[in-house]
Design an enzyme around this catalytic site. Structure first.
Site, PDB file in Angstrom:
ATOM      1  N   LYS A  65       0.795  -1.226   0.000  1.00  0.00           N
ATOM      2  CA  LYS A  65       0.000   0.000   0.000  1.00  0.00           C
ATOM      3  C   LYS A  65       0.829   1.279   0.000  1.00  0.00           C
ATOM      4  O   LYS A  65       0.303   2.356  -0.292  1.00  0.00           O
ATOM      5  CB  LYS A  65      -0.979  -0.004   1.180  1.00  0.00           C
ATOM      6  CG  LYS A  65      -2.052  -1.078   1.057  1.00  0.00           C
ATOM      7  CD  LYS A  65      -3.101  -0.972   2.148  1.00  0.00           C
ATOM      8  CE  LYS A  65      -4.192  -2.012   1.961  1.00  0.00           C
ATOM      9  NZ  LYS A  65      -5.282  -1.853   2.957  1.00  0.00           N
ATOM     10  N   ASP A 102     -10.459   2.014   0.770  1.00  0.00           N
ATOM     11  CA  ASP A 102     -10.745   1.587   2.142  1.00  0.00           C
ATOM     12  C   ASP A 102     -11.547   2.647   2.888  1.00  0.00           C
ATOM     13  O   ASP A 102     -12.432   2.320   3.692  1.00  0.00           O
ATOM     14  CB  ASP A 102      -9.445   1.319   2.899  1.00  0.00           C
ATOM     15  CG  ASP A 102      -8.774   0.021   2.487  1.00  0.00           C
ATOM     16  OD1 ASP A 102      -9.478  -0.874   1.973  1.00  0.00           O
ATOM     17  OD2 ASP A 102      -7.552  -0.105   2.686  1.00  0.00           O
TER      18      ASP A 102
END
Length: 267
Positions: A65, A102
């Site tokens: 990420k 997210d």
């Protein structure tokens, strides 16, 4: 043929292929394919460099990420603010745009619970930053961050930029207050987090971002203490739905994706 995939390490447990394929079936996108590839930080840049023109999107899980920023030409505000990319979308020119879905997933999962001015987040890493950003969107201006060894500097910087005040508390005291709680702790920490609920009676809602092995020890203890518990599966499906929208340009078939996820967990 148009390709997309989820990358990470480990990756065998990922439900992303199930969710995206369910979306493709419901949308009639017969030319789309979605796979899973075991890719760590060292292999990430060569993997992306080797993708041909058929590739349209990548879902990213740990530990990718942060390294994903290295291939991005454009970065969304959510990805930049949280310092975490979980989605790469390829332009017609071959360049990659970076996103963080997210935040969207947490907002959607928590929206039914409502939000007040304060909330609690367990953990301080990349997912915790996404949780804080989502809580800010829901109207929360003060967050108790429960950690073992201090709030990460990048988490503190992001919160300050969003106008969210952080109060640091010891992880074993996270249950001193109820209200809205988001646990971003890994499954391995679920039991110790659950122990803080011993003898407690609380009001509020807890979202546990873990969805495997449900209910987790933390989810069971939270339910027993009176909290309404939201599974990480809700966050997972909503963030995957946003990825489908970004990658394909189609409105995601949320009901079909939720059914596929529920079937997988029940099975």
């Amino acid at each position: 043929m148009l390709n997309a995939a989820v990358l990470g390490s480990p990756i065998a447990h990922s439900l992303s292929p199930l969710l995206h394929r369910a979306a493709y079936r419901a949308l009639g996108l017969e030319q789309w394919r979605y796979a899973a590839h075991e890719v760590d930080e060292v292999a990430f840049l060569p993997f992306v460099a080797g993708l041909d023109a058929s590739w349209r999107g990548l879902s990213l899980t740990m530990p990718l990420k942060e390294v994903a920023f290295e291939v991005a030409s454009e970065v969304s505000a959510a990805a930049r603010g949280t310092g975490a990319v979980n989605t790469l979308v390829r332009r017609a020119t071959g360049e990659w745009d970076a996103h963080n879905t997210d935040v969207h997933g947490i907002v959607a999962a928590l929206a039914p619970a409502g939000a007040r001015g304060c909330a609690t987040v367990l953990g301080s890493g990349a997912t915790a930053r996404s949780a804080i950003a989502a809580l800010q969107q829901l109207g929360v201006s003060q967050v108790r961050v429960a950690v073992r060894s201090g709030v990460r500097p990048e988490t503190a910087r992001m919160s300050a930029a969003l106008g969210v005040h952080l109060d640091e508390v010891a992880l074993d005291h996270w249950a001193d207050e109820g209200g809205l709680v988001v646990s971003t702790l890994p499954a391995s920490a679920s039991t110790s987090a659950a122990e803080a609920l011993a003898g407690r009676v609380l009001e509020g809602t807890l979202l546990d971002v873990v969805y495997a092995g449900w209910p987790t020890p933390l989810a069971r203890a939270a339910s027993g203490a009176g909290l309404t518990v939201v599974s990480g599966l809700a966050m997972l499906v909503h963030q995957a739905a946003e990825q489908v929208r970004l990658m394909t340009g189609h409105e995601p078939p949320l009901d079909a994706m939720l059914a596929a996820a529920g079937g997988a967990v029940a099975g």
